[in-house]
Write a protein that holds these residues in place. Structure first.
Motif, short mmCIF file in Angstrom:
data_model
loop_
_atom_site.label_atom_id
_atom_site.label_comp_id
_atom_site.label_asym_id
_atom_site.label_seq_id
_atom_site.Cartn_x
_atom_site.Cartn_y
_atom_site.Cartn_z
N PHE A 88 58.29 154.54 9.80
CA PHE A 88 58.24 154.43 8.34
C PHE A 88 59.47 155.13 7.76
O PHE A 88 59.79 156.25 8.16
CB PHE A 88 56.96 155.09 7.83
CG PHE A 88 56.82 155.01 6.34
CD1 PHE A 88 56.30 153.89 5.75
CD2 PHE A 88 57.22 156.07 5.54
CE1 PHE A 88 56.18 153.82 4.37
CE2 PHE A 88 57.10 156.01 4.17
CZ PHE A 88 56.58 154.88 3.58
N MET A 112 50.84 158.79 2.83
CA MET A 112 50.83 157.34 2.80
C MET A 112 49.53 156.83 3.40
O MET A 112 49.03 157.39 4.38
CB MET A 112 52.00 156.77 3.61
CG MET A 112 53.37 157.19 3.13
SD MET A 112 53.74 156.72 1.43
CE MET A 112 53.34 155.01 1.43
N VAL A 170 47.23 152.85 3.85
CA VAL A 170 47.25 151.41 3.66
C VAL A 170 45.86 150.88 3.96
O VAL A 170 45.15 151.41 4.82
CB VAL A 170 48.33 150.73 4.55
CG1 VAL A 170 48.04 150.93 6.01
CG2 VAL A 170 48.50 149.27 4.22
N TYR A 204 48.74 149.41 -0.62
CA TYR A 204 49.38 150.67 -0.26
C TYR A 204 48.98 151.76 -1.25
O TYR A 204 48.83 151.50 -2.44
CB TYR A 204 50.90 150.51 -0.28
CG TYR A 204 51.38 149.47 0.69
CD1 TYR A 204 51.61 149.78 2.01
CD2 TYR A 204 51.57 148.14 0.28
CE1 TYR A 204 52.04 148.82 2.92
CE2 TYR A 204 52.00 147.18 1.17
CZ TYR A 204 52.23 147.53 2.49
OH TYR A 204 52.64 146.57 3.37
N LEU A 245 52.23 150.63 9.23
CA LEU A 245 53.39 151.18 8.54
C LEU A 245 54.59 151.44 9.45
O LEU A 245 55.60 151.98 8.99
CB LEU A 245 53.00 152.50 7.85
CG LEU A 245 51.97 152.36 6.73
CD1 LEU A 245 51.51 153.74 6.25
CD2 LEU A 245 52.53 151.56 5.58
N CYS A 295 57.76 149.79 8.13
CA CYS A 295 57.74 149.66 6.67
C CYS A 295 58.83 150.52 6.04
O CYS A 295 59.13 151.61 6.50
CB CYS A 295 56.36 150.10 6.17
SG CYS A 295 56.12 149.87 4.40
N LEU A 343 59.85 152.04 2.21
CA LEU A 343 59.48 152.26 0.81
C LEU A 343 60.75 152.33 -0.01
O LEU A 343 61.64 153.14 0.28
CB LEU A 343 58.67 153.56 0.67
CG LEU A 343 58.31 153.99 -0.74
CD1 LEU A 343 57.44 152.93 -1.44
CD2 LEU A 343 57.61 155.34 -0.72
N PHE A 383 57.03 148.10 -1.15
CA PHE A 383 56.89 148.29 0.28
C PHE A 383 57.41 147.05 0.98
O PHE A 383 56.91 145.95 0.78
CB PHE A 383 55.41 148.52 0.64
CG PHE A 383 54.87 149.80 0.09
CD1 PHE A 383 54.85 150.94 0.87
CD2 PHE A 383 54.39 149.87 -1.21
CE1 PHE A 383 54.36 152.14 0.37
CE2 PHE A 383 53.90 151.06 -1.73
CZ PHE A 383 53.88 152.19 -0.93
N ASN A 424 57.52 145.46 4.27
CA ASN A 424 56.76 145.67 5.49
C ASN A 424 56.58 144.38 6.29
O ASN A 424 55.73 143.55 5.96
CB ASN A 424 55.39 146.27 5.15
CG ASN A 424 54.63 146.69 6.36
OD1 ASN A 424 55.04 146.49 7.48
ND2 ASN A 424 53.49 147.31 6.13
N TYR A 434 54.28 139.43 3.61
CA TYR A 434 55.62 139.96 3.37
C TYR A 434 56.63 138.82 3.29
O TYR A 434 56.66 137.92 4.12
CB TYR A 434 56.01 140.92 4.50
CG TYR A 434 57.46 141.35 4.48
CD1 TYR A 434 57.95 142.19 3.49
CD2 TYR A 434 58.34 140.94 5.47
CE1 TYR A 434 59.26 142.60 3.48
CE2 TYR A 434 59.66 141.35 5.47
CZ TYR A 434 60.11 142.18 4.46
OH TYR A 434 61.42 142.58 4.46
#
Length: 104
Positions: free
Chosen positions: A2, A28, A30, A40, A71, A74, A76, A90, A92, A98
């Protein structure tokens, strides 16, 4: 792993200053929705002994190890949307809904 972009890290640090949570880690989380998409969640928190800890862009990120599969790759980011507002997003590839951002 992440990661957080420099823009997101800057905004996280501003939020911590404004909220009086400087020095706390960013937790974090999810949740997988019924349609397979992800929701998220994030907020400042104290780490638990069992948390996974990550340092990225000067921000300590903590999460329950069970979120690794969601994650792991992922990113951010904090971006300006078409309407001029700013939002955390996000990016991801593990999220089935996505869509990679378009590069101009």
């Amino acid at each position: 792993m992440f990661t957080i972009t420099p823009a997101a890290a800057k905004q996280i640090k501003i939020a911590a200053e404004q909220g009086g949570t400087e020095g706390m880690a960013l937790r974090m989380a999810v949740r997988e929705n019924k349609d397979g998409s992800f929701s998220y969640h994030m907020g400042f928190d104290e780490p638990a002994d069992t948390d996974k800890r990550i340092q990225t862009e000067g921000v300590e990120v903590i999460m329950d190890p069970s979120f690794d599969k969601y994650l792991d790759e992922c990113v951010l980011d904090f971006v300006e949307l078409d309407d001029g507002s700013w939002q955390f997003v996000f990016l991801n590839p593990a999220d089935p809904h996505y869509v990679p951002p378009k590069v101009n």
